[in-house]
Scaffold this motif. Structure first.
Motif, PDB file in Angstrom:
ATOM      1  N   THR A  56       0.804  -1.222   0.000  1.00 25.74           N
ATOM      2  CA  THR A  56       0.000   0.000   0.000  1.00 25.74           C
ATOM      3  C   THR A  56       0.838   1.274   0.000  1.00 25.74           C
ATOM      4  O   THR A  56       0.313   2.357  -0.249  1.00 25.74           O
ATOM      5  CB  THR A  56      -0.927   0.051   1.230  1.00 25.74           C
ATOM      6  N   GLY A  57       2.129   1.157   0.326  1.00 26.53           N
ATOM      7  CA  GLY A  57       2.950   2.359   0.485  1.00 26.53           C
ATOM      8  C   GLY A  57       2.802   2.995   1.848  1.00 26.53           C
ATOM      9  O   GLY A  57       3.443   4.007   2.135  1.00 26.53           O
ATOM     10  N   TRP A  58       1.970   2.423   2.705  1.00 32.65           N
ATOM     11  CA  TRP A  58       1.796   2.842   4.098  1.00 32.65           C
ATOM     12  C   TRP A  58       2.213   1.671   4.987  1.00 32.65           C
ATOM     13  O   TRP A  58       1.408   0.773   5.249  1.00 32.65           O
ATOM     14  CB  TRP A  58       0.346   3.207   4.397  1.00 32.65           C
ATOM     15  N   ASP A  59       3.442   1.672   5.445  1.00 31.05           N
ATOM     16  CA  ASP A  59       3.966   0.575   6.259  1.00 31.05           C
ATOM     17  C   ASP A  59       3.924   0.992   7.730  1.00 31.05           C
ATOM     18  O   ASP A  59       4.695   1.849   8.157  1.00 31.05           O
ATOM     19  CB  ASP A  59       5.405   0.272   5.845  1.00 31.05           C
ATOM     20  N   PRO A  60       3.030   0.432   8.533  1.00 30.99           N
ATOM     21  CA  PRO A  60       2.906   0.881   9.925  1.00 30.99           C
ATOM     22  C   PRO A  60       4.169   0.608  10.743  1.00 30.99           C
ATOM     23  O   PRO A  60       4.725  -0.485  10.689  1.00 30.99           O
ATOM     24  CB  PRO A  60       1.736   0.057  10.463  1.00 30.99           C
ATOM     25  N   ARG A  61       4.596   1.622  11.487  1.00 29.67           N
ATOM     26  CA  ARG A  61       5.660   1.492  12.479  1.00 29.67           C
ATOM     27  C   ARG A  61       5.311   2.362  13.682  1.00 29.67           C
ATOM     28  O   ARG A  61       6.019   3.319  13.992  1.00 29.67           O
ATOM     29  CB  ARG A  61       7.021   1.903  11.901  1.00 29.67           C
ATOM     30  N   PRO A  62       4.189   2.086  14.359  1.00 30.62           N
ATOM     31  CA  PRO A  62       3.771   2.948  15.454  1.00 30.62           C
ATOM     32  C   PRO A  62       4.860   3.091  16.512  1.00 30.62           C
ATOM     33  O   PRO A  62       5.512   2.115  16.887  1.00 30.62           O
ATOM     34  CB  PRO A  62       2.533   2.244  16.009  1.00 30.62           C
ATOM     35  N   MET A  63       5.039   4.333  16.966  1.00 32.91           N
ATOM     36  CA  MET A  63       6.058   4.634  17.966  1.00 32.91           C
ATOM     37  C   MET A  63       5.431   4.582  19.356  1.00 32.91           C
ATOM     38  O   MET A  63       4.355   5.146  19.575  1.00 32.91           O
ATOM     39  CB  MET A  63       6.662   6.015  17.707  1.00 32.91           C
ATOM     40  N   GLY A 132       6.494  13.511  26.396  1.00 33.15           N
ATOM     41  CA  GLY A 132       6.111  12.599  25.321  1.00 33.15           C
ATOM     42  C   GLY A 132       6.322  13.207  23.952  1.00 33.15           C
ATOM     43  O   GLY A 132       6.864  12.557  23.048  1.00 33.15           O
ATOM     44  N   ARG A 133       5.903  14.468  23.794  1.00 35.82           N
ATOM     45  CA  ARG A 133       6.105  15.143  22.505  1.00 35.82           C
ATOM     46  C   ARG A 133       7.588  15.245  22.171  1.00 35.82           C
ATOM     47  O   ARG A 133       8.009  14.975  21.042  1.00 35.82           O
ATOM     48  CB  ARG A 133       5.485  16.538  22.554  1.00 35.82           C
ATOM     49  N   SER A 134       8.396  15.621  23.157  1.00 38.60           N
ATOM     50  CA  SER A 134       9.833  15.735  22.927  1.00 38.60           C
ATOM     51  C   SER A 134      10.440  14.389  22.538  1.00 38.60           C
ATOM     52  O   SER A 134      11.273  14.311  21.631  1.00 38.60           O
ATOM     53  CB  SER A 134      10.511  16.268  24.192  1.00 38.60           C
ATOM     54  N   ALA A 135      10.007  13.327  23.198  1.00 38.66           N
ATOM     55  CA  ALA A 135      10.540  11.996  22.885  1.00 38.66           C
ATOM     56  C   ALA A 135      10.162  11.567  21.475  1.00 38.66           C
ATOM     57  O   ALA A 135      10.992  10.999  20.738  1.00 38.66           O
ATOM     58  CB  ALA A 135      10.031  10.984  23.909  1.00 38.66           C
ATOM     59  N   ILE A 136       8.922  11.827  21.074  1.00 39.74           N
ATOM     60  CA  ILE A 136       8.482  11.436  19.731  1.00 39.74           C
ATOM     61  C   ILE A 136       9.264  12.199  18.670  1.00 39.74           C
ATOM     62  O   ILE A 136       9.763  11.612  17.695  1.00 39.74           O
ATOM     63  CB  ILE A 136       6.970  11.661  19.583  1.00 39.74           C
TER      64      ILE A 136
END
Length: 391
Positions: A56-63, A132-136
């Motif tokens: 699909t061109g969308w390969d999930p890699r949730p952080m 959390g925002r800084s880590a992401i």
């Protein structure tokens, strides 16, 4: 572990994390989510249906960010092999980078696939918003650097997320059309805010649409049946083929919606001679109705406007929602009370020269967008002064 006591990992899919852990960050406090698009049930429906993933061109890699022995932040991250289905267009950037001898794809994308709806992208548990925002963001930078990727992007984030990002992230501003509920009790109250000529035009448009020879129904939750999705799949196929070449979502995704997302859905159907002939699919948030897809198998004058825009306003008013987001693009929405608003995204380009060139472009683009919003708002259908005109 990154030296701050925070551990960052990437999963193969959102479904690898228990729903309660993901949703504790995506929808802290439970109840109706601010928007359903970043919930575990929505993102895993995309995965289970094959709408994202291999081919699909969308390969999930949730952080996933962990600290103190628990998940404190998550982000819907994808490795992208193209720029389709994003609605924040960077095709010109890809072309420029590749002309210069670089490789633009794959890239990193924090986003909800195929969904041009603003919402939180740094999904943090209460009390962990800043950390959390800084880590992401630092995690995205490190992944891009370690893998020599051209870029990382965070699209349709909130204004506060964009404005709070560090300077190495470029802030892009584009625009959409949203309808705001100014305390209306009914659609006629809304019409009362419009200039006389616009008011008459919308009444005429609605009368034309509603005279198509059938009935219009708004369905949600237990009212939805598998047969409704059979009909809507036909509508979606027609629109998708004309707009994108092929539809992004699979047929199985609509089965997933029936199974797990019915309470998040508002499906507006036009039926004639006992069968659905057109429909508009919306998702329901805590205070916003999100217009997503439309399609038909019969053409009737003004029916598109009725199902997508007027019926959405009707439903939002009746259910006390604050706004309707009508999706990407479409200046025709202006005449129907949907005004332009800024939309935000973030972009990290590790190459210094490339970043400077894009930054110059974004500054010029932002000035143009600001001016366009000002001009279109002034041209909107609302009355402009205390001297009300009359029908």
């Amino acid at each position: 572990m990154d030296g701050t006591g925070v551990e960052i990992t990437l999963l193969d899919r959102v479904g690898d994390l228990p729903a309660e852990a993901w949703d504790a960050c995506a929808n802290p406090g439970g109840g109706v989510p601010a928007d359903p698009f970043t919930t575990h049930r929505f993102l895993t429906a995309l995965e289970r249906s094959g709408s994202v993933g291999p081919g699909t061109g969308w390969d999930p890699r949730p952080m996933v960010v962990r600290a103190e022995g628990r998940v404190v932040a998550v982000a819907p991250l994808y490795i992208k092999a193209h720029s389709q289905g994003e609605y924040i267009f960077d095709h010109a950037w890809a072309d420029a980078w590749q002309r210069a001898g670089g490789r633009y794809y794959p890239k990193l994308q924090v986003a909800v696939p195929f969904t041009p709806a603003t919402g939180r992208r740094f999904l943090c548990a209460p009390g962990w918003e800043a950390a959390g925002r800084s880590a992401i963001l630092s995690g995205l930078e490190r992944i891009a650097a370690d893998n020599r990727l051209s870029s990382a992007h965070v699209t349709f984030c909130t204004a506060s997320e964009a404005e709070g990002a560090p300077p190495q992230w470029l802030h892009r501003v584009t625009q959409q059309f949203h309808w705001e509920n100014r305390g209306y009790r009914c659609y006629e109250d809304f019409l009362g805010d419009l200039a006389s000529r616009k008011r008459k035009a919308l009444r005429k448009e609605r009368a034309t649409a509603q005279g198509f020879g059938g009935t219009i129904r708004a369905l949600t939750g237990a009212e939805l049946r598998p047969a409704h999705w059979d009909a809507f799949w036909q509508f979606y196929q027609d629109t998708g083929a004309r707009k994108w070449g092929r539809p992004y979502l699979t047929r199985a995704f609509f089965d997933e919606m029936q199974a797990t997302l019915r309470d998040d859905v508002l499906l507006v159907l036009a039926e004639r001679n006992g069968r659905p002939v057109a429909g508009a699919l919306n998702l329901i948030g805590r205070d916003t109705l999100y217009g997503r897809y439309w399609g038909c198998i019969e053409d009737h004058p003004c029916l598109h406007f009725e199902l997508c825009y007027h019926q959405a306003i009707d439903w939002a008013i009746a259910h006390g929602l604050k706004r309707v987001e009508a999706g990407a693009q479409g200046e025709h929405k202006l005449a129907r009370g949907y005004l332009p608003v800024p939309v935000h995204s973030l972009h990290h380009l590790p190459d210094t020269g490339f970043r400077k060139a894009v930054d110059r472009y974004l500054q010029a683009e932002r000035a143009a967008v600001d001016q366009e919003i000002e001009v279109m708002t002034a041209w909107g259908p609302f009355r402009r002064g205390p001297c009300a005109d009359h029908d």
